[in-house]
Design a protein around this motif. Structure first.
Motif, PDB file in Angstrom:
ATOM      1  N   ALA A   1     -33.007 -14.853  47.066  1.00  0.00           N
ATOM      2  CA  ALA A   1     -33.450 -14.003  45.951  1.00  0.00           C
ATOM      3  C   ALA A   1     -33.134 -12.538  46.221  1.00  0.00           C
ATOM      4  O   ALA A   1     -32.650 -11.827  45.332  1.00  0.00           O
ATOM      5  CB  ALA A   1     -34.947 -14.204  45.726  1.00  0.00           C
TER       6      ALA A   1
ATOM      7  N   VAL B   1     -31.431 -22.106  44.722  1.00  0.00           N
ATOM      8  CA  VAL B   1     -32.379 -21.381  45.574  1.00  0.00           C
ATOM      9  C   VAL B   1     -31.944 -21.489  47.043  1.00  0.00           C
ATOM     10  O   VAL B   1     -31.513 -22.555  47.496  1.00  0.00           O
ATOM     11  CB  VAL B   1     -33.804 -21.955  45.385  1.00  0.00           C
TER      12      VAL B   1
ATOM     13  N   TRP C   1     -36.147 -16.760  50.151  1.00  0.00           N
ATOM     14  CA  TRP C   1     -36.421 -15.449  49.562  1.00  0.00           C
ATOM     15  C   TRP C   1     -35.492 -14.414  50.187  1.00  0.00           C
ATOM     16  O   TRP C   1     -34.731 -13.766  49.507  1.00  0.00           O
ATOM     17  CB  TRP C   1     -37.902 -15.068  49.786  1.00  0.00           C
TER      18      TRP C   1
ATOM     19  N   ALA D   1     -38.760 -17.105  44.655  1.00  0.00           N
ATOM     20  CA  ALA D   1     -37.297 -17.091  44.658  1.00  0.00           C
ATOM     21  C   ALA D   1     -36.755 -17.676  43.356  1.00  0.00           C
ATOM     22  O   ALA D   1     -35.818 -17.142  42.750  1.00  0.00           O
ATOM     23  CB  ALA D   1     -36.769 -17.875  45.861  1.00  0.00           C
ATOM     24  N   CYS D   2     -37.378 -18.772  42.900  1.00  0.00           N
ATOM     25  CA  CYS D   2     -36.974 -19.410  41.638  1.00  0.00           C
ATOM     26  C   CYS D   2     -37.142 -18.436  40.475  1.00  0.00           C
ATOM     27  O   CYS D   2     -36.244 -18.292  39.637  1.00  0.00           O
ATOM     28  CB  CYS D   2     -37.868 -20.619  41.388  1.00  0.00           C
TER      29      CYS D   2
ATOM     30  N   HIS E   1     -32.059 -26.770  45.586  1.00  0.00           N
ATOM     31  CA  HIS E   1     -32.609 -26.020  46.716  1.00  0.00           C
ATOM     32  C   HIS E   1     -31.786 -26.270  47.969  1.00  0.00           C
ATOM     33  O   HIS E   1     -31.377 -27.410  48.222  1.00  0.00           O
ATOM     34  CB  HIS E   1     -34.054 -26.469  46.973  1.00  0.00           C
TER      35      HIS E   1
END
Ligand SMILES: [Zn+2]
Length: 299
Positions: free
Chosen positions: A94, A116, A119, A139-140, A154
């Protein structure tokens, strides 16, 4: 388990350890879309600066190396994919997306998938369950905000999973994970003996550019494998997948493959795959959806 006296581990305990995450039913479809002989799923882990930051460091020079990935590596990768009309999956921490959200646009505009990838590329295995869950959700949300699409896939940073990772991936409704290595072909993930309904699109270090080509000063790792040899390994992995009618999945990094002396590997690999015959190039999300909808035990 006592690391100094592993042989004393009771059977109940070692069985429980092994069963935390296990391969369930194989998800090898009888056919691929359009009668293709095999499937090709290309992925790019767009860690950029977070490769350094996830390890708790912020060396100026190393951050510039990560920046190269976004500024130069990604455009080079996108050019090759565009020229071959191939879609791929970009697993993006992210923070790597938030550093320059505008740089995500050319990736999503070209129809590629965003997945993903932590983070801040933190080591997942060190997180407690609540923190890991919170970071996965955050993060999503961040990726959805930046790209306009909710990720369905993921991949754990460094492929370092906690005992809770796969449970959380299932609980949060991901369609697939791509961090495990129990097969070349897709399979359903099991946690503690229970099927999760989550597809694994397996990875392997043998199909990862960083294993061969990554330079690190500390810990000292040097690229010993020539680009030609890396191409040869990837090509053989593809050729065998083609002959078996299976899946060829590959992991690359824009800050590893995106150099002038290396980007040809991607170019020639795609050209080679196309020259061999009918191949379905797809994102990981498309592969996961297909193998789940065409799972062999369905009537
Ligand atoms: Zn990564």
């Amino acid at each position: 388990m006592n690391p100094d006296r592993v042989w004393e581990t009771p059977e109940e305990e070692w069985r429980a350890l092994i069963n935390r995450v296990r391969a369930g039913r194989p998800l090898r479809p009888k056919e691929w879309p359009g009668g293709a002989r095999c499937a090709v799923a290309l992925s790019f882990d767009a860690d950029h600066e977070t490769f350094e930051m996830g390890q708790g460091r912020a060396a100026i020079g190393r951050l510039a190396w990560g920046e190269f990935g976004r500024r130069v590596g990604v455009p080079r990768v996108l050019e090759v994919l565009h020229r071959h009309d191939v879609r791929a999956s970009f697993f993006t921490p992210a923070v790597a997306a938030l550093i320059d959200p505008a740089a995500m646009r050319p990736i999503t505009d070209a129809g590629h998938e965003i997945g993903v990838h932590g983070w801040m590329h933190e080591n997942t295995s060190r997180l407690d369950r609540a923190t890991e869950r919170e970071l996965m959700l955050r993060a999503c949300d961040a990726l959805e905000q930046v790209t306009g699409q909710r990720p369905v896939g993921h991949r754990a940073a460094q492929w370092d999973l906690s005992p809770h990772t796969i449970e959380l991936v299932a609980e949060l409704g991901f369609a697939y994970d791509s961090s495990m290595m129990a097969d070349d072909e897709c399979y359903e993930l099991m946690t503690n003996g229970t099927p999760t309904g989550v597809v694994e699109v397996p990875v392997e270090w043998v199909r990862d550019d960083a294993v061969y080509l990554m330079f690190n000063r500390d810990p000292a790792t040097r690229p010993w494998t020539s680009p030609e040899a890396v191409f040869d390994i990837f090509r053989r992995e593809f050729d065998a997948a083609f002959d078996e009618g299976g899946l060829f999945q590959l992991v690359m990094h824009p800050f590893v493959i995106g150099y002038r002396s290396r980007i040809w590997i991607l170019d020639q690999l795609i050209a080679h795959a196309k020259a061999r015959g009918s191949v379905w190039f797809a994102t990981h999300a498309e592969v996961a959806a297909w193998v789940w909808q065409h799972r062999p035990d369905l009537p």
